[in-house]
Design a protein around this motif. Structure first.
Motif, mmCIF file in Angstrom:
data_model
loop_
_atom_site.group_PDB
_atom_site.id
_atom_site.type_symbol
_atom_site.label_atom_id
_atom_site.label_comp_id
_atom_site.label_asym_id
_atom_site.label_seq_id
_atom_site.Cartn_x
_atom_site.Cartn_y
_atom_site.Cartn_z
ATOM 1 N N SER A 321 0.801 -1.224 0.000
ATOM 2 C CA SER A 321 0.000 0.000 0.000
ATOM 3 C C SER A 321 0.838 1.279 0.000
ATOM 4 C CB SER A 321 -0.951 0.015 1.198
ATOM 5 O OG SER A 321 -0.228 -0.029 2.422
ATOM 6 N N LEU A 329 -5.861 3.537 -2.933
ATOM 7 C CA LEU A 329 -6.035 3.369 -1.487
ATOM 8 C C LEU A 329 -7.512 3.320 -1.122
ATOM 9 C CD1 LEU A 329 -3.246 5.755 -0.124
ATOM 10 C CD2 LEU A 329 -3.298 3.264 0.052
ATOM 11 N N GLN A 369 3.039 0.851 6.731
ATOM 12 C CA GLN A 369 1.777 0.681 6.011
ATOM 13 C C GLN A 369 0.576 0.854 6.932
ATOM 14 O OE1 GLN A 369 4.459 -1.275 5.903
ATOM 15 N NE2 GLN A 369 4.634 -2.430 3.990
ATOM 16 N N ARG A 372 -0.052 4.575 7.624
ATOM 17 C CA ARG A 372 -0.494 5.264 6.413
ATOM 18 C C ARG A 372 -1.948 4.916 6.077
ATOM 19 N NH1 ARG A 372 0.223 4.791 0.408
ATOM 20 N NH2 ARG A 372 0.601 6.922 -0.350
ATOM 21 N N LEU A 373 -2.301 3.647 6.214
ATOM 22 C CA LEU A 373 -3.667 3.244 5.888
ATOM 23 C C LEU A 373 -4.672 3.749 6.919
ATOM 24 C CD1 LEU A 373 -3.022 -0.333 4.508
ATOM 25 C CD2 LEU A 373 -4.045 1.588 3.269
ATOM 26 N N ALA A 376 -5.251 7.220 5.879
ATOM 27 C CA ALA A 376 -6.124 7.259 4.703
ATOM 28 C C ALA A 376 -7.575 7.003 5.094
ATOM 29 C CB ALA A 376 -5.657 6.221 3.678
#
Length: 423
Positions: A321, A329, A369, A372-373, A376
């Protein structure tokens, strides 16, 4: 009538560990006498009662005789003439076959090793000192659930070994087909408990050693010998990697659904065609297909199987990702149903972190990851969809066009939050 504290509470006290629930056995009593003293009967298959005040379990001393294959194939005899020694003889391991008279139990006080009042006819204290899991008598072979219990205890007491004669007996039981007769509810109960132990890998290594893993979870058993991708230390095969992932989940104190997802997320690698090894392209969908069979076989709870399905299908995309732009995303979040179920998505990310860190040299690595996710997802959730929908309606858009407008707004929010290109 005589009452004794038995089993795990004594074992754990002698090990200096936090106590298990207290279980009691009553010798020389009838169900009618227990009821007359206010005990509440709760046992379906044999006489078990709840204390009227403490609600602890009190079971009448009993013997068991094998009458048919499998877990339920027993004739239970519970009567005043059954002795404490006979009751202890039917137990699984010597370390669980120690008793203490009720009058010697002092609430709030620990039990010292070699306690003079302990009743230990099968030398459980000796096996505790030797750090050994040993069956009590040959009656062990009559209950196949005990194979799982020994494996679970090995995961809990990870410095204990299994006595050679006990391992030999477990292998004989598997060869005789006893593991095939296990009922789904008991298998799932023991697997779930074993996954939550201190070193869950030992449960599955032990099941594999005695042959039971090939019977109960052949999809997991065939992962040994399957090579890893070159960049993931090919000298460690997929089965060994899986054990490292499970132990990482324990290290990170992951909840049980996450640990089950870690167990089954890579099942498809065991069926990867030889011509594409060790790249494992497409193994995610194969993993999801095999996962359904495992969950149906052992009646895995819905919420546990749903998380495992997300991890099986999407763990590769979650690992990658960091390379995805905002639109991709959002599609990943939507496939994971993350906007509606953010708690489950967070668990999926934890399972993926365990997978990434369950490799040699990566145990203490960061997993960016996940952060970051989560960022998001928060950005996508921050979009107020109602005004976006109203604006689309004013522009003459309906149905799917409104959904597209909301998606564009969410992509823009993700791009702004992450400093990423929209697409």
């Amino acid at each position: 009538m005589q009452t004794y504290l038995v089993g795990g509470a004594i074992r754990d006290a002698l090990l200096g560990q936090p106590g298990s629930d207290r279980d009691w056995v009553v010798v020389g009593a009838t169900p009618e006498q227990m009821a007359a003293r206010g005990f509440l009967p709760v046992g379906r298959d044999f006489p078990v009662f709840l204390h009227p005040e403490t609600r602890e379990e009190y079971a009448l001393a009993r013997t068991e005789r094998k009458s048919a294959p499998g877990y339920r194939g027993f004739v239970i005899h519970a009567a005043p003439d059954v002795t404490l020694a006979q009751d202890l003889a039917r137990r699984d391991l010597t370390i669980n076959a120690i008793a203490l008279p009720a009058e010697k139990v002092r609430d709030g006080e620990g039990l010292a090793p070699q306690h003079d009042d302990l009743i230990d006819p099968f030398h459980g204290q000796r096996d505790l000192q030797r750090r050994q899991l040993r069956h009590v008598t040959d009656a062990f072979r009559e209950d196949p659930v005990r194979i799982l219990r020994v494996a679970r205890f090995a995961a809990r007491f990870d410095d204990f070994g299994v006595a050679p004669e006990t391992m030999a007996l477990m292998r004989e039981m598997v060869a005789a087909g006893e593991a095939d007769a296990l009922v789904p509810e008991r298998v799932w109960q023991e697997l779930a408990r074993g996954l939550m132990e201190a070193k869950p890998s030992r449960m599955f290594e032990l099941l594999r050693e005695c042959g039971a893993l090939a019977v109960l979870l052949p999809e997991v058993d065939r992962l040994w010998g399957v090579p890893q991708r070159a960049e993931y230390h090919p000298e460690v095969d997929t089965g060994v990697h899986l054990m490292m992932v499970l132990d990482m989940a324990a290290r990170l104190e992951a909840p049980m659904p996450v640990r089950f997802a870690c167990l089954v997320h890579d099942l498809g690698k065991g069926t990867t065609p030889a011509d594409i090894l060790p790249r494992h392209h497409g193994h995610e969908q194969r993993s999801a297909d095999l996962l359904r069979a495992v969950c149906d076989r052992w009646r895995v709870p819905v919420e546990v199987r749903e998380l495992a399905d997300v991890v099986a299908r999407e763990h590769g995309n979650i690992h990658r990702s960091g390379e995805l732009k905002a639109a991709a995303l959002l599609r990943l979040l939507e496939r994971c149903d993350a906007i509606r179920k953010p708690e489950r998505f967070d668990q999926a990310l934890l399972a993926c972190e365990c997978d990434a860190r369950g490799r040699l040299g990566f145990e203490d690595s960061a997993y960016p990851q996940r952060e970051r996710l989560i960022a998001a997802l928060r950005a996508a959730q921050s979009v107020d969809t109602e005004p976006v929908a109203r604006a689309a309606l004013r522009a003459g858009q309906t149905g799917p066009k409104i959904g597209e407008a909301i998606a564009r707004a969410r992509v823009a929010a993700i791009a702004a939050a992450l400093g990423a290109a929209p697409s």
